[in-house]
Design a protein around this motif. Sequence first.
Motif, PDB file in Angstrom:
ATOM      1  N   ALA A   1      45.728  37.605   9.681  1.00  0.00           N
ATOM      2  CA  ALA A   1      46.717  38.119   8.724  1.00  0.00           C
ATOM      3  C   ALA A   1      46.564  39.628   8.557  1.00  0.00           C
ATOM      4  CB  ALA A   1      46.566  37.405   7.381  1.00  0.00           C
TER       5      ALA A   1
ATOM      6  N   SER B   1      51.379  37.393   5.978  1.00  0.00           N
ATOM      7  CA  SER B   1      50.642  36.673   4.944  1.00  0.00           C
ATOM      8  C   SER B   1      50.015  35.400   5.510  1.00  0.00           C
ATOM      9  CB  SER B   1      51.585  36.307   3.792  1.00  0.00           C
ATOM     10  OG  SER B   1      52.505  35.312   4.215  1.00  0.00           O
ATOM     11  N   LEU B   2      48.996  34.932   4.813  1.00  0.00           N
ATOM     12  CA  LEU B   2      48.370  33.662   5.186  1.00  0.00           C
ATOM     13  C   LEU B   2      49.405  32.541   5.159  1.00  0.00           C
ATOM     14  CD1 LEU B   2      45.111  33.916   3.036  1.00  0.00           C
ATOM     15  CD2 LEU B   2      45.349  34.375   5.470  1.00  0.00           C
TER      16      LEU B   2
END
Length: 139
Positions: A15, A21-22
């Motif tokens: 990430a 984003s995760l």
Amino acid sequence: MTDASRSTMHIGELAERTGLSLRTIRHYDDVGLLPATARTGGGFRVYSEADAARLMLIKQMKPLGFSLEEMAEILGLLNTEAAGPADTAGADARLAEFLERAEHQRAKMARNLRQAEEFIAILGQRTPSPNPASPAPGL
């Protein structure tokens, strides 16, 4: 540190490296676009350098408006091309279609950017710039 541990990374590092984003990376895993190379004994996703490169391709396709299904198809076609000359004529034709769409979308984005720049210039001309010699309000 072993070669294997240096060539793999956990989702947080992926990430950070990609600026995604995760949640986005997990979503791409869930829909099959970016399955993790492996999982640790504790169930954590582990990604390779090839996965990072694949994710960057996905990131580049996203603003061009390709659907998840189209992204999967493009990635498959690019993988097929790298694997060797199987049905290159069909793959080349399909990739040419995607290229044409990407170029069209890029041109549209460039027009929108020019319009935004023109609008910002108009606002800039109409907005008084702050006088650096005068103190800021409330000071």
